[in-house]
Design an enzyme around this catalytic site. Sequence first.
Site, mmCIF file in Angstrom:
data_model
loop_
_atom_site.group_PDB
_atom_site.id
_atom_site.type_symbol
_atom_site.label_atom_id
_atom_site.label_comp_id
_atom_site.label_asym_id
_atom_site.label_seq_id
_atom_site.Cartn_x
_atom_site.Cartn_y
_atom_site.Cartn_z
ATOM 1 N N GLN A 130 0.846 -1.207 0.000
ATOM 2 C CA GLN A 130 0.000 0.000 0.000
ATOM 3 C C GLN A 130 0.874 1.246 0.000
ATOM 4 O O GLN A 130 1.783 1.379 0.830
ATOM 5 C CB GLN A 130 -0.925 0.007 1.234
ATOM 6 C CG GLN A 130 -1.898 1.185 1.212
ATOM 7 C CD GLN A 130 -2.894 1.182 2.375
ATOM 8 O OE1 GLN A 130 -2.814 0.349 3.278
ATOM 9 N NE2 GLN A 130 -3.823 2.123 2.347
ATOM 10 N N HIS B 125 -8.694 2.288 -1.111
ATOM 11 C CA HIS B 125 -9.075 2.309 -2.524
ATOM 12 C C HIS B 125 -9.145 0.890 -3.049
ATOM 13 O O HIS B 125 -8.355 0.032 -2.652
ATOM 14 C CB HIS B 125 -8.092 3.135 -3.359
ATOM 15 C CG HIS B 125 -6.645 2.793 -3.127
ATOM 16 N ND1 HIS B 125 -5.945 3.233 -2.029
ATOM 17 C CD2 HIS B 125 -5.773 2.047 -3.847
ATOM 18 C CE1 HIS B 125 -4.706 2.776 -2.089
ATOM 19 N NE2 HIS B 125 -4.575 2.052 -3.179
HETATM 20 P P1 AMP Z 1 -1.578 1.154 -3.525
HETATM 21 O O1 AMP Z 1 -0.213 0.608 -3.752
HETATM 22 O O2 AMP Z 1 -2.618 0.072 -3.381
HETATM 23 O O3 AMP Z 1 -1.618 2.152 -2.398
HETATM 24 O O4 AMP Z 1 -1.970 1.882 -4.860
HETATM 25 C C1 AMP Z 1 -1.856 3.258 -5.066
HETATM 26 C C2 AMP Z 1 -2.163 3.491 -6.527
HETATM 27 O O5 AMP Z 1 -2.414 4.875 -6.719
HETATM 28 C C3 AMP Z 1 -1.028 3.094 -7.486
HETATM 29 O O6 AMP Z 1 -1.518 2.118 -8.402
HETATM 30 C C4 AMP Z 1 -0.670 4.413 -8.167
HETATM 31 O O7 AMP Z 1 -0.334 4.250 -9.517
HETATM 32 C C5 AMP Z 1 -1.939 5.223 -7.987
HETATM 33 N N1 AMP Z 1 -1.778 6.675 -7.984
HETATM 34 C C6 AMP Z 1 -0.865 7.393 -7.291
HETATM 35 N N2 AMP Z 1 -1.045 8.714 -7.505
HETATM 36 C C7 AMP Z 1 -2.103 8.823 -8.358
HETATM 37 C C8 AMP Z 1 -2.784 9.933 -8.956
HETATM 38 N N3 AMP Z 1 -2.410 11.205 -8.728
HETATM 39 N N4 AMP Z 1 -3.828 9.669 -9.785
HETATM 40 C C9 AMP Z 1 -4.187 8.400 -10.041
HETATM 41 N N5 AMP Z 1 -3.602 7.322 -9.490
HETATM 42 C C10 AMP Z 1 -2.580 7.518 -8.664
#
Ligand code: AMP
Length: 114
Positions: free
Chosen positions: A94, A100
């Site tokens: 995460q 999310h």
């Molecule tokens: P996690 O590792 O489950 O916390 O996933 C976080 C996700 O957020 C990753 O897949 C990133 O690519 C995505 N992410 C980070 N910043 C943004 C942003 N500004 N807009 C869209 N997605 C994002």
Amino acid sequence: MSDCLFCKIAAGEIPAEKVYEDDDVIAFNDINPQAPTHVLIIPKSHIATTNDIAPEDEKVVGKLLTTAAKIAKDRGIDASGYRSVMNCNADAGQMVFHVHLHMLGGRKMSWPPG
Ligand code: AMP
Ligand code: ZN
């Protein structure tokens, strides 16, 4: 949460490619997509991790999944299939500490995950 990236996206303070929004949730394309469809679905209210989901959050967290199904149907991948993932804390990778649901689809996926 004033310093939370996804709270800022939910508030419209940081732009995102929005694909769905209602009073409770917002869905937008992941900035670094891992599949042809890679949508993040978040509650508008701040919940840091799945460990922090309170009984009163159960309805909105369920809505993350029904929203994923709706988006999958819109994109015609409901029958072929898709994956729903919620990472919690370090071992799951995460990176953003606002709950999310990753909805990934449009390609065949392997199991077990890496
Ligand atoms: P996690 O590792 O489950 O916390 O996933 C976080 C996700 O957020 C990753 O897949 C990133 O690519 C995505 N992410 C980070 N910043 C943004 C942003 N500004 N807009 C869209 N997605 C994002
Ligand atoms: Zn937040």
